[in-house]
Design a protein around this motif. Structure first.
Motif, PDB file in Angstrom:
ATOM      1  N   ARG A 140     -34.538 -14.689 -38.502  1.00  0.00           N
ATOM      2  CA  ARG A 140     -35.471 -14.272 -39.555  1.00  0.00           C
ATOM      3  C   ARG A 140     -36.881 -14.778 -39.272  1.00  0.00           C
ATOM      4  O   ARG A 140     -37.063 -15.807 -38.633  1.00  0.00           O
ATOM      5  N   HIS A 141     -37.865 -14.024 -39.795  1.00  0.00           N
ATOM      6  CA  HIS A 141     -39.268 -14.364 -39.572  1.00  0.00           C
ATOM      7  C   HIS A 141     -40.016 -14.418 -40.904  1.00  0.00           C
ATOM      8  O   HIS A 141     -39.690 -13.700 -41.845  1.00  0.00           O
ATOM      9  N   ALA A 142     -41.031 -15.267 -40.934  1.00  0.00           N
ATOM     10  CA  ALA A 142     -41.950 -15.355 -42.070  1.00  0.00           C
ATOM     11  C   ALA A 142     -43.365 -15.327 -41.525  1.00  0.00           C
ATOM     12  O   ALA A 142     -43.611 -15.683 -40.367  1.00  0.00           O
ATOM     13  N   PHE A 143     -44.294 -14.915 -42.359  1.00  0.00           N
ATOM     14  CA  PHE A 143     -45.701 -14.787 -41.971  1.00  0.00           C
ATOM     15  C   PHE A 143     -46.528 -15.694 -42.883  1.00  0.00           C
ATOM     16  O   PHE A 143     -47.070 -15.236 -43.901  1.00  0.00           O
ATOM     17  N   PRO A 144     -46.632 -17.004 -42.553  1.00  0.00           N
ATOM     18  CA  PRO A 144     -47.253 -17.966 -43.455  1.00  0.00           C
ATOM     19  C   PRO A 144     -48.740 -17.739 -43.702  1.00  0.00           C
ATOM     20  O   PRO A 144     -49.270 -18.192 -44.717  1.00  0.00           O
TER      21      PRO A 144
END
Length: 195
Positions: A140-144
């Motif tokens: 999974r990826h997040a875009f902080p």
């Protein structure tokens, strides 16, 4: 004239559960109740039915990612956010936190599009920009560093709130918010061709 959610969904050619997401998210004005039924003004349904498709051909990329959100629910297991999903009543800060990750996606492809329209039941309700950096946790990826360029508070009119001052993201958000953007995917992230 008032329609039930089932009649409204029928008019829009979608499932009743799909239409109920719009009701639950708070983006539809003029709702009333008859017993345990939610009633929707006919003019609201007609405005949604006649909504123009997102003008993706005006974007300068060949493909963009689309975040297919659900109605906001409490984020019980997250320390950094209170909600996951979309609701018109959320503050811009809460909305940004609720939408910027964690998804199974090709993060480089999401970033390459430069913009991430957020759809609820096939309508663009928010737009994220600032997707150049990401974090990975397993698959999974997040875009902080994502920025909430704008969001919709009333989908029927539509009424939008823009949160950026830079001309390009502001223009793109204004272009996409409130439009219809149907995408198909087995997960939260789908991809749409712009030409």
């Amino acid at each position: 004239m008032l329609l039930t959610t089932g009649q409204a969904a029928n008019e829009l050619g979608c499932a009743a559960t799909t239409f109920r997401r719009l009701v639950q998210s708070g983006v539809l004005p003029g709702l009333s109740r008859r017993g345990n039924r939610v009633m929707v003004p006919l003019e609201v349904v007609q405005a949604l039915r006649d909504r123009r498709p997102a003008p993706l051909e005006r974007l300068a990329v060949r493909e963009i990612a689309v975040l297919r959100a659900d109605v906001a629910k409490p984020a019980l297991e997250d320390d950094d956010r209170d909600w996951i999903g979309y609701a018109a009543h959320l503050s811009p800060d809460d909305l940004l936190k609720s939408l910027r990750g964690w998804w199974r996606c090709d993060a480089a492809s999401v970033a390459a599009g430069g913009v991430l329209p957020v759809t609820l039941s096939g309508y663009v309700v928010a737009v994220l920009t600032g997707l150049d950096t990401w974090e990975k946790d397993g698959g999974r990826h997040a875009f902080p560093a994502a920025v909430l360029a704008g969001h919709v508070t009333d989908l029927a009119r539509p009424t939008i709130q823009l949160h950026v001052t830079d001309a390009e993201p502001r223009e793109v958000a204004g272009l996409l918010l409130g439009t219809r953007l149907i995408s198909h995917s087995g997960g939260a992230i789908a991809y749409a061709r712009t030409s």
